[in-house]
Design an enzyme around this catalytic site. Structure first.
Site, PDB file in Angstrom:
ATOM      1  N   ASN A  18       0.874  -1.172   0.000  1.00  0.00           N
ATOM      2  CA  ASN A  18       0.000   0.000   0.000  1.00  0.00           C
ATOM      3  C   ASN A  18       0.912   1.223   0.000  1.00  0.00           C
ATOM      4  O   ASN A  18       1.465   1.584   1.022  1.00  0.00           O
ATOM      5  CB  ASN A  18      -0.903  -0.017   1.242  1.00  0.00           C
ATOM      6  N   TRP A  19       1.035   1.824  -1.165  1.00  0.00           N
ATOM      7  CA  TRP A  19       1.945   2.987  -1.276  1.00  0.00           C
ATOM      8  C   TRP A  19       1.391   4.232  -0.596  1.00  0.00           C
ATOM      9  O   TRP A  19       2.119   5.214  -0.428  1.00  0.00           O
ATOM     10  CB  TRP A  19       2.193   3.321  -2.754  1.00  0.00           C
ATOM     11  N   LYS A  20       0.102   4.211  -0.280  1.00  0.00           N
ATOM     12  CA  LYS A  20      -0.559   5.411   0.263  1.00  0.00           C
ATOM     13  C   LYS A  20      -0.326   6.586  -0.703  1.00  0.00           C
ATOM     14  O   LYS A  20      -0.254   6.362  -1.917  1.00  0.00           O
ATOM     15  CB  LYS A  20      -0.082   5.675   1.689  1.00  0.00           C
ATOM     16  N   HIS A  74      -9.662   1.475   4.659  1.00  0.00           N
ATOM     17  CA  HIS A  74      -8.405   1.639   5.390  1.00  0.00           C
ATOM     18  C   HIS A  74      -8.637   2.596   6.559  1.00  0.00           C
ATOM     19  O   HIS A  74      -9.424   3.539   6.455  1.00  0.00           O
ATOM     20  CB  HIS A  74      -7.322   2.188   4.452  1.00  0.00           C
ATOM     21  N   GLU A  83      -5.643  -4.572  10.622  1.00  0.00           N
ATOM     22  CA  GLU A  83      -4.613  -3.552  10.757  1.00  0.00           C
ATOM     23  C   GLU A  83      -4.875  -2.741  12.022  1.00  0.00           C
ATOM     24  O   GLU A  83      -5.646  -1.767  11.997  1.00  0.00           O
ATOM     25  CB  GLU A  83      -4.629  -2.602   9.554  1.00  0.00           C
ATOM     26  N   GLY A  97       2.449   2.454  10.730  1.00  0.00           N
ATOM     27  CA  GLY A  97       3.428   3.524  10.563  1.00  0.00           C
ATOM     28  C   GLY A  97       4.156   3.902  11.842  1.00  0.00           C
ATOM     29  O   GLY A  97       4.818   4.936  11.894  1.00  0.00           O
ATOM     30  N   GLY A 110       2.755  -0.874   4.326  1.00  0.00           N
ATOM     31  CA  GLY A 110       2.930   0.521   3.943  1.00  0.00           C
ATOM     32  C   GLY A 110       4.399   0.849   3.757  1.00  0.00           C
ATOM     33  O   GLY A 110       4.985   0.607   2.687  1.00  0.00           O
ATOM     34  N   GLY A 111       5.027   1.388   4.788  1.00  0.00           N
ATOM     35  CA  GLY A 111       6.393   1.908   4.705  1.00  0.00           C
ATOM     36  C   GLY A 111       7.394   0.962   4.046  1.00  0.00           C
ATOM     37  O   GLY A 111       8.150   1.379   3.153  1.00  0.00           O
TER      38      GLY A 111
END
Ligand code: 13P
Length: 259
Positions: free
Chosen positions: A11-13, A97, A170, A176, A237-238
Site C-alpha cells: 500500500n503505497w498510500k 483503510h 490492521e 506507521g 505501507g512503509g
C-alpha cells in the site's frame, strides 16, 4: 488443513509520481521471479494506476486502487468508480483503510457499500479492520473489530463465496509506528475474525477467506507473522515503498511453510 494461498500487498498510500512508479515496477519484477507461491498486489495512487496496470500486465503482480466510490457515475466531484478502475486495468481495491475511516470520515456503512460494489464489479476487495490504541487498552479490541467485520456483510450478496473477499487486520496503533503487533496478537485477531466469518457465512466461506495482517510489517518480522495459522499475508505501507524490501516480503510470503 491446507494453507490458503498467501498474498503480499503493498500500500503505497499517497506516495510516488508516475516515473517513480515505473522505476519501482522495473526493479520489482526481476526480484520476484521465484515467488510463484504467493499472490502479489500493489495498491497505488489513482494517478499511477493505469501505468502500473499496463507495466504489470502478464506478470504475477496485480495493480490495485486504495479507494473508490460505490456509485458508477454521476455528480460525485472528485470520486472514481469501479468501472473506471476496471477501465484502467485495476484488479483489486483497498476498502475502509483506517486512514480513510479516520481522516476522511468513512463509516461502516460506506465501507459495506463499497465492499459490495467491488465484489459485484469483479474486483477483489481488501477490507481493512482494526482497533485504536485506546480501544485495545480498554479491552475493546474485539468489540470494534467484530462490529467492522459484521457491517461488511450488510450489503454483500448471499451468493458471494469466500475467495472474492480479503480482510486485513490492521491495528491502528501499529500502522506507521514501528510498533508491530506480536505474532500472537496477529493470530488472536485473525482467528477471531475467521471464527466470526464462520458464524456469519459458514465454515467453507471462512476457510477460504484470506486474512492479512498490516501494521509495521518489514523483512525482519514478516516470517514470524506469516507463520501464524490464520495470517494469510501482509498489507504493507512503509516497507513496501522500496522495491527491494517489498520483494523480500513477497519472497518470504511465497516460501511460507504449510501450517
Ligand atoms: P505500515 O506498514 O507503514 O505500518 O502501514 C501499514 C498500512 O497501513 C498498510 O495498509
Amino acid at each position: 488443513m491446507a494453507r490458503r494461498r498467501p498474498i503480499m500487498a503493498a500500500n503505497w498510500k499517497m506516495n510516488k509520481l508516475v516515473g517513480e512508479a515505473r522505476e519501482y515496477v522495473e526493479q520489482l519484477l526481476p526480484r520476484i521471479e521465484g515467488a510463484g507461491g504467493a499472490d502479489i498486489a500493489v495498491f497505488v495512487p489513482f494517478t499511477a494506476l493505469g501505468e502500473v496496470a499496463r507495466l504489470t500486465e502478464g506478470t504475477p503482480v496485480v495493480a490495485g486502487a486504495q479507494n473508490f466510490y460505490y456509485e458508477d457515475s454521476g455528480a460525485f466531484t472528485g470520486e472514481v468508480s469501479a468501472p473506471m478502475l476496471l477501465d484502467v486495468g485495476a484488479a483489486a481495491v483497498i476498502v475502509g483503510h483506517s486512514e480513510r475511516r479516520e481522516i476522511f470520515g468513512e463509516t461502516d456503512e460506506m465501507v459495506a457499500r463499497k465492499a459490495a460494489r467491488v465484489v459485484s464489479a469483479g474486483l477483489l476487495p481488501v477490507v481493512c479492520v482494526g482497533e485504536t490504541k485506546e480501544e485495545r487498552d480498554s479491552g475493546g479490541m474485539w468489540e470494534k473489530v467484530s462490529r467492522q467485520v459484521r457491517a461488511v456483510f450488510e450489503y454483500l450478496g448471499d451468493e458471494t463465496s469466500g475467495e472474492p473477499i480479503v480482510f486485513a487486520y490492521e491495528p491502528v496503533w501499529a500502522i506507521g509506528t514501528g510498533d508491530t503487533a506480536t505474532p500472537e496478537d496477529a493470530q488472536d485477531a485473525t482467528s477471531k475474525i475467521r471464527g466470526l466469518l464462520g458464524e456469519l457465512r459458514g465454515e467453507d466461506f471462512a476457510g477460504a477467506v484470506r486474512i492479512l495482517y498490516g501494521g509495521s510489517v518489514k523483512p525482519g518480522n514478516v516470517g514470524e507473522i506469516m507463520a501464524q495459522e490464520d495470517v494469510d499475508g501482509g498489507l504493507v505501507g512503509g516497507a513496501s515503498l522500496e522495491a527491494e524490501s517489498f520483494a523480500e516480503l513477497v519472497n518470504a510470503a511465497a516460501n511460507v511453510e504449510s501450517g
